[in-house]
Enzyme design. Structure first.
Site, PDB file in Angstrom:
ATOM      1  N   LYS A 279       0.495 156.602 -33.499  1.00  3.92           N
ATOM      2  CA  LYS A 279       1.444 157.685 -33.699  1.00  3.92           C
ATOM      3  C   LYS A 279       2.874 157.140 -33.728  1.00  3.92           C
ATOM      4  O   LYS A 279       3.214 156.192 -33.014  1.00  3.92           O
ATOM      5  CB  LYS A 279       1.318 158.723 -32.573  1.00  3.92           C
ATOM      6  CG  LYS A 279       0.003 159.475 -32.564  1.00  3.92           C
ATOM      7  CD  LYS A 279      -0.133 160.376 -33.779  1.00  3.92           C
ATOM      8  CE  LYS A 279      -1.398 161.223 -33.740  1.00  3.92           C
ATOM      9  NZ  LYS A 279      -1.349 162.259 -32.706  1.00  3.92           N
ATOM     10  N   GLN A 339     -10.160 157.902 -22.517  1.00  8.80           N
ATOM     11  CA  GLN A 339     -10.081 158.034 -23.967  1.00  8.80           C
ATOM     12  C   GLN A 339      -9.737 156.670 -24.516  1.00  8.80           C
ATOM     13  O   GLN A 339      -9.149 155.843 -23.823  1.00  8.80           O
ATOM     14  CB  GLN A 339      -9.034 159.068 -24.368  1.00  8.80           C
ATOM     15  CG  GLN A 339      -7.681 158.837 -23.736  1.00  8.80           C
ATOM     16  CD  GLN A 339      -6.880 160.124 -23.629  1.00  8.80           C
ATOM     17  OE1 GLN A 339      -7.417 161.198 -23.402  1.00  8.80           O
ATOM     18  NE2 GLN A 339      -5.576 159.997 -23.811  1.00  8.80           N
ATOM     19  N   ASP A 374      -5.430 159.042 -33.116  1.00  4.58           N
ATOM     20  CA  ASP A 374      -5.356 157.708 -32.506  1.00  4.58           C
ATOM     21  C   ASP A 374      -6.267 157.566 -31.294  1.00  4.58           C
ATOM     22  O   ASP A 374      -6.224 156.547 -30.603  1.00  4.58           O
ATOM     23  CB  ASP A 374      -3.914 157.385 -32.111  1.00  4.58           C
ATOM     24  CG  ASP A 374      -3.316 158.420 -31.148  1.00  4.58           C
ATOM     25  OD1 ASP A 374      -3.843 159.552 -31.079  1.00  4.58           O
ATOM     26  OD2 ASP A 374      -2.320 158.093 -30.475  1.00  4.58           O
ATOM     27  N   ASP A 410      -6.514 162.270 -16.159  1.00  8.71           N
ATOM     28  CA  ASP A 410      -6.055 163.021 -17.320  1.00  8.71           C
ATOM     29  C   ASP A 410      -7.173 163.920 -17.840  1.00  8.71           C
ATOM     30  O   ASP A 410      -8.269 163.446 -18.160  1.00  8.71           O
ATOM     31  CB  ASP A 410      -5.610 162.032 -18.398  1.00  8.71           C
ATOM     32  CG  ASP A 410      -4.894 162.702 -19.551  1.00  8.71           C
ATOM     33  OD1 ASP A 410      -3.831 163.305 -19.314  1.00  8.71           O
ATOM     34  OD2 ASP A 410      -5.394 162.623 -20.689  1.00  8.71           O
ATOM     35  N   ASN A 411      -6.889 165.204 -17.908  1.00  7.72           N
ATOM     36  CA  ASN A 411      -7.809 166.187 -18.501  1.00  7.72           C
ATOM     37  C   ASN A 411      -9.253 166.082 -17.985  1.00  7.72           C
ATOM     38  O   ASN A 411     -10.202 165.978 -18.774  1.00  7.72           O
ATOM     39  CB  ASN A 411      -7.821 166.049 -20.030  1.00  7.72           C
ATOM     40  CG  ASN A 411      -6.535 166.510 -20.661  1.00  7.72           C
ATOM     41  OD1 ASN A 411      -5.942 167.491 -20.232  1.00  7.72           O
ATOM     42  ND2 ASN A 411      -6.083 165.800 -21.677  1.00  7.72           N
ATOM     43  N   GLU A 439      -5.517 166.505 -13.205  1.00  9.04           N
ATOM     44  CA  GLU A 439      -4.531 167.057 -14.147  1.00  9.04           C
ATOM     45  C   GLU A 439      -5.288 167.954 -15.114  1.00  9.04           C
ATOM     46  O   GLU A 439      -5.719 167.531 -16.183  1.00  9.04           O
ATOM     47  CB  GLU A 439      -3.804 165.929 -14.891  1.00  9.04           C
ATOM     48  CG  GLU A 439      -2.666 166.408 -15.793  1.00  9.04           C
ATOM     49  CD  GLU A 439      -3.097 166.665 -17.229  1.00  9.04           C
ATOM     50  OE1 GLU A 439      -2.320 167.292 -17.982  1.00  9.04           O
ATOM     51  OE2 GLU A 439      -4.197 166.241 -17.632  1.00  9.04           O
ATOM     52  N   LYS A 550       6.798 159.467 -24.919  1.00  9.43           N
ATOM     53  CA  LYS A 550       5.387 159.173 -25.150  1.00  9.43           C
ATOM     54  C   LYS A 550       5.190 158.404 -26.445  1.00  9.43           C
ATOM     55  O   LYS A 550       4.148 157.761 -26.642  1.00  9.43           O
ATOM     56  CB  LYS A 550       4.569 160.474 -25.210  1.00  9.43           C
ATOM     57  CG  LYS A 550       4.398 161.178 -23.889  1.00  9.43           C
ATOM     58  CD  LYS A 550       3.298 162.224 -23.955  1.00  9.43           C
ATOM     59  CE  LYS A 550       3.560 163.263 -25.027  1.00  9.43           C
ATOM     60  NZ  LYS A 550       2.453 164.247 -25.109  1.00  9.43           N
ATOM     61  N   TYR A 551       6.193 158.482 -27.343  1.00 10.80           N
ATOM     62  CA  TYR A 551       6.054 157.858 -28.659  1.00 10.80           C
ATOM     63  C   TYR A 551       7.176 156.882 -28.998  1.00 10.80           C
ATOM     64  O   TYR A 551       7.212 156.355 -30.106  1.00 10.80           O
ATOM     65  CB  TYR A 551       5.995 158.951 -29.736  1.00 10.80           C
ATOM     66  CG  TYR A 551       4.982 160.021 -29.425  1.00 10.80           C
ATOM     67  CD1 TYR A 551       3.621 159.779 -29.566  1.00 10.80           C
ATOM     68  CD2 TYR A 551       5.385 161.269 -28.956  1.00 10.80           C
ATOM     69  CE1 TYR A 551       2.687 160.753 -29.259  1.00 10.80           C
ATOM     70  CE2 TYR A 551       4.454 162.254 -28.650  1.00 10.80           C
ATOM     71  CZ  TYR A 551       3.113 161.989 -28.799  1.00 10.80           C
ATOM     72  OH  TYR A 551       2.188 162.950 -28.490  1.00 10.80           O
TER      73      TYR A 551
END
Length: 680
Positions: A279, A339, A374, A410-411, A439, A550-551
């Protein structure tokens, strides 16, 4: 046709009762043939009910803090007037040896006891009850003596009762023998009814022993209940624009973060970042040369979840960061994001761990209409799930070996519940000091289910609760029973993904109010770096940061004019000095005659510290209001009483409580919150 059953008699015919009641003379009383014989039920005399604390009847573990007493209550009774004896049992889950202590009868068949889990870990507790034959005889004997009755026969019966007891072990037999011999030597035979003998023979006969089910308890380290979290993106901690930050840059920032009073330094993923479908800035689908990509696209040729991004440094550099944090009184928390980038070594070497589409490609992550090209997600229920689950467990244990004992997950709600229950138990069986933060911004019941499965802390909806009524309703929900027994909230003011609308105006008073609420309402709270600098530029119409780090890489002036670092540092200092603020459940809301001011009182676990808090929720001010303490009592057991006066923890000003309250004032431009020590 007669009804099914066994005929035991009839009501009808010419009997007066049948005629008066209008019964059909052809109807016969029957008994259900499924009821067991009397002998099958006659031994169930003692009932153990409504055991507290318990989560879903004991299916899931209650959470407490190691080193603090755990109170246990239960309703325990039997038929008749016999005296019961009750013990509270405790053992570590990985041992077979029980410790036990007597429970005390309070009133209305409610029994009370407590135990102390000294070390972090998993424990099992249970309750045993039985008829105390000697105590029953002793009670009746003393009552008859007090009434002037002849008790000679009763004394003989008591002697026979003691002789007939069957001790459970040699120690108990010796105690009974010594106590009995000692008191039968006196001329007054009623001395055999002494307290000492009663204690010695308490467990001498347990023929009707009844035991509750086993209940689970997790005793965590104190930092699971109370901690201030500072979230940072490691690559953005450098001082030179456009230059990737390193672990050494993170170490350089530690004195500043420690001076603000934070306990946990939480790092977004530190692993190698994939290049496929990387990204670009602001989440664009096409990265430009030099764009670093999202740290959540984990894995490349440099390694996967057990490697560090080369531009951050080496694994040894990371260990130095962990050690430096410890030297400043802080812990490192790592982001555990399950992930993978398409370049992750697992995708290459274990394609069977991922789900393929009809065309043979691996499905990238989606949350329609959002797409994450991604990222690909492992298949938790695939044919090779055992190997996948074990690999993920080993990733966590790898970082535990590097000195990490806190993981923000995360998630987790997008992964199987059984996986989390298994993983957390597996990891904590190796190291009981490990804590997991969930989270999961999702449906409330799912968030609570994750807490039941073992997560030591949970993200919450605090980020979006702004009004007094909704804040009070939400806190009442998560601090009520049974939620408070397993759901530990962590109030984050902002995250890399969330810039709430109420912060987007950039007003210092709103930032101060939100961090004051988070730091005082919850034992655990956090901010994402940049909050202290009042960063607030959003993507128009969204609760997301424009130019999100984040990017892209960012550099900041951490002493930028207008920052609220001193304010945050003072809040954390007050928290550390007042144990009442280092817990969440012992919270009582107070009546405040201003709808835009919220007021509450919190008390420490031991009751020796109480703090009243008032926070202005609206920007208009200054505000004056009446804070009603009413019948709120504070203090240690035996010294509790209504609040007589309060002392401002910042200015030192004292306010006497008159007519149940005090008139207070808030100037939001200076400080939207009042923190008051309460004295009874």
């Amino acid at each position: 046709m007669e009804p099914d059953g066994v005929r035991i008699g009839s009501i009808g015919g010419d009997s007066p009762s049948a005629q008066a009641g209008g019964y059909d003379a052809g109807w016969h009383m029957t008994a259900n043939v499924n009821i067991p014989f009397v002998g099958d039920r006659s031994d169930r005399r003692i009932f153990i009910e409504d055991v507290y604390p318990a989560v879903d009847g004991g299916r899931y573990a209650v959470k407490r803090t190691a080193g603090e007493a755990v109170e246990v209550w239960a309703d325990i009774f039997r038929d008749g007037h016999a005296v019961l004896a009750v013990d509270l049992l405790l053992r570590a889950e990985n041992t077979a040896k029980w410790s036990r202590a007597p429970m005390q009868l309070r009133d209305n068949d409610r029994w009370w006891g407590s135990f102390l889990p000294a070390e972090p870990g998993r424990y099992i507790y249970a309750i045993e009850a039985w008829t105390d034959l000697f105590a029953t005889w002793r009670r009746d004997l003393l009552a008859k003596r007090a009434a002037g009755m002849d008790v000679c026969i009763e004394l003989e019966e008591g002697h026979s009762l003691v002789k007939a007891l069957a001790p459970r072990n040699q120690t108990q037999a010796r105690r009974i023998r010594i106590a009995y011999q000692q008191f039968t030597q006196f001329e007054d035979p009623s001395m055999s009814a002494s307290d000492e003998l009663a204690k010695a023979v308490r467990c001498g006969d347990q023929s009707d022993l009844t035991r509750s089910r086993d209940y689970l308890l997790i005793a965590d380290r104190p930092i699971a209940r109370a901690g201030a979290w500072y979230e940072m993106v490691p690559r953005s901690q450098g001082c030179v624009s456009g230059v990737h930050g390193t672990f050494a840059d993170c170490i350089d920032r530690l004195p500043d973060i420690a001076a603000l009073g934070f306990d946990v330094l939480y790092l977004t993923p530190i692993h190698p970042i994939g290049r496929t479908n990387r990204k670009g800035r602001n989440n664009s689908l096409h990265a430009q040369a030099g764009d670093p990509g999202s740290p959540y696209a984990i894995g490349s040729s440099e390694g996967g979840h057990d490697a560090v991004h080369p531009e951050l440094g080496t694994l040894n550099d990371f260990r130095q960061l962990v050690a430096a944090c410890a030297a400043h009184g802080m812990e490192v928390a790592l982001d555990f994001a399950i992930q993978c980038s398409p370049d992750h070594p697992w995708v290459i070497h274990h394609p069977e761990w991922f789900r393929c589409r009809a065309d043979g490609s691996i499905q990238y992550a989606e949350n329609p209409p959002k797409k994450y090209e991604d990222i690909v997600n492992p298949d938790f229920y695939g044919a090779e799930r055992d190997a996948l689950w074990a690999a993920l467990r080993d990733v966590v244990l790898f970082w535990v070996k590097q000195g990490v004992h806190i993981f923000r997950v995360d998630n987790p709600h997008t992964k199987p519940f059984p996986f989390w229950e298994w993983l957390i138990r597996e990891v904590q069986s190796v190291d009981a000091n490990v804590i997991f933060l969930s989270e999961a911004f999702t449906r409330p019941k799912v968030m609570k289910a994750l807490a039941k499965l073992g997560f030591g802390q949970s993200y919450t909806y605090f980020t979006w609760r702004t009004g007094r009524d909704e804040l009070q309703a939400y806190l009442s929900e998560i601090t009520g029973y049974p939620e408070r027994e397993c759901f530990r909230p962590n109030f984050f003011c902002n995250t890399p993904d969330i810039l709430p609308f109420h912060l987007q105006s950039g007003e210092p008073s709103m930032f101060k109010a939100r961090v004051a609420l988070a730091a005082t309402l919850s034992g655990n709270y956090g901010i994402y770096n940049g909050f202290e600098l009042l960063e607030h530029e959003p993507i128009p119409g969204k609760e997301e940061y424009l130019n999100s780090e984040k990017y892209e890489l960012k550099t900041r002036d951490w002493n930028k004019p207008g920052n609220i670092k001193d304010y945050i540092g003072r809040l954390n200092s007050i928290r550390k000095s007042n144990p009442a603020l280092l817990q969440t459940s012992n919270l009582r809301f107070a009546q405040v005659d201003d709808k835009d001011v919220i007021g509450f009182v919190k008390e420490s676990v031991t009751g020796d510290n109480a703090v009243a808090v008032a926070v202005a929720l609206a920007k208009e001010g200054p505000r004056e209001f009446w804070f009603h303490f009413g019948d709120i009592e504070v203090g240690t057991p035996g010294t509790r009483g209504r609040i007589r006066y309060v002392e401002d923890l910042i200015t030192g000003a004292k306010h006497t409580i008159e007519w149940g309250g005090a008139r207070l004032g808030i100037d939001q431009e200076q400080d939207p919150a009042l923190l008051l020590r309460c004295f009874s």
